[in-house]
Write a protein that holds these residues in place. Structure first.
Motif, PDB file in Angstrom:
ATOM      1  N   LEU A 268       3.924  -1.832  -3.864  1.00  0.00           N
ATOM      2  CA  LEU A 268       3.196  -1.874  -2.599  1.00  0.00           C
ATOM      3  C   LEU A 268       1.884  -1.105  -2.710  1.00  0.00           C
ATOM      4  CD1 LEU A 268       6.098  -1.265  -0.053  1.00  0.00           C
ATOM      5  CD2 LEU A 268       5.146  -3.446  -0.816  1.00  0.00           C
TER       6      LEU A 268
ATOM      7  N   GLN B 265      -0.011  -0.666   2.552  1.00  0.00           N
ATOM      8  CA  GLN B 265       1.296  -1.224   2.914  1.00  0.00           C
ATOM      9  C   GLN B 265       2.332  -0.115   3.100  1.00  0.00           C
ATOM     10  OE1 GLN B 265       1.454  -3.776  -0.555  1.00  0.00           O
ATOM     11  NE2 GLN B 265       1.446  -5.622   0.745  1.00  0.00           N
TER      12      GLN B 265
ATOM     13  N   GLN C  86       4.322   0.807   6.573  1.00  0.00           N
ATOM     14  CA  GLN C  86       5.793   0.803   6.646  1.00  0.00           C
ATOM     15  C   GLN C  86       6.350   2.151   7.090  1.00  0.00           C
ATOM     16  OE1 GLN C  86       8.088  -0.718   3.420  1.00  0.00           O
ATOM     17  NE2 GLN C  86       6.952  -2.639   3.303  1.00  0.00           N
TER      18      GLN C  86
END
Length: 170
Positions: free
Chosen positions: A137, A141, A145
């Motif tokens: 990732l 990202q 998250q």
């Protein structure tokens, strides 16, 4: 270390060995269910003590021995679990892998070092490191998250990478 000090420690450990080795082996046997493992771990406990520069004053020698032995037992179990996972991953590969015993040993030692490194990271730092390194990732990202800023992701990843560098230097 002075030879006289080393001899003194050796004699103290020899006395402890004579007085408590049988008890320690029984204590370990009750936890491992295996006489051979118990004997090995009991021996390793006393060997570990021989590496000490100074033996502490022991009011409860059995508690002290059990503490060392418990740590060695945890290390042994952790190694077995990690080695089993490695063997399962190897067996799952489409083509068989022919790995020498020396290479196998080096791989297991490396995996144990990585495991210890990850275990030593804080929860958030470990999570970020694994998300970037294993899941691939991006920082953005990961930040989305976890609900943190990209700067926070970079800071945590920096800590983890510093630990990796220190591991490589050892």
């Amino acid at each position: 270390m002075d030879a006289g000090v080393k001899a003194s420690i050796s004699l103290e450990i020899e006395d402890l060995y004579g007085a408590h080795h049988g008890w320690l082996k029984g204590w370990l046997r009750s936890r491992t269910g295996n006489c051979a493992d118990a004997a090995d771990l009991a021996q390793d406990t006393f060997v570990r003590m021989l590496s000490l520069r100074q033996l502490p004053v022991l009011r409860e020698p059995r508690h002290y021995l059990a503490t060392i032995a418990r740590g060695l037992l945890i290390d042994k179990v952790r190694r077995r679990v990690l080695e089993q996972a490695y063997l399962e991953a190897l067996a799952a590969r489409p083509e068989p892998q022919d790995i020498s015993p020396e290479t196998h040993h080096l791989i297991i030692e490396s995996l144990l070092a990585i495991d210890a490194l990850l275990d030593g990271l804080g929860t958030r730092t470990r999570q970020i490191f694994l998300m970037v390194q294993l899941d691939g990732l991006s920082y953005v990202q990961v930040g989305r998250q976890l609900g943190v800023s990209v700067t926070t992701v970079k800071n945590h990843l920096g800590k983890a990478l510093l630990q990796c560098i220190q591991l490589m230097d050892d």
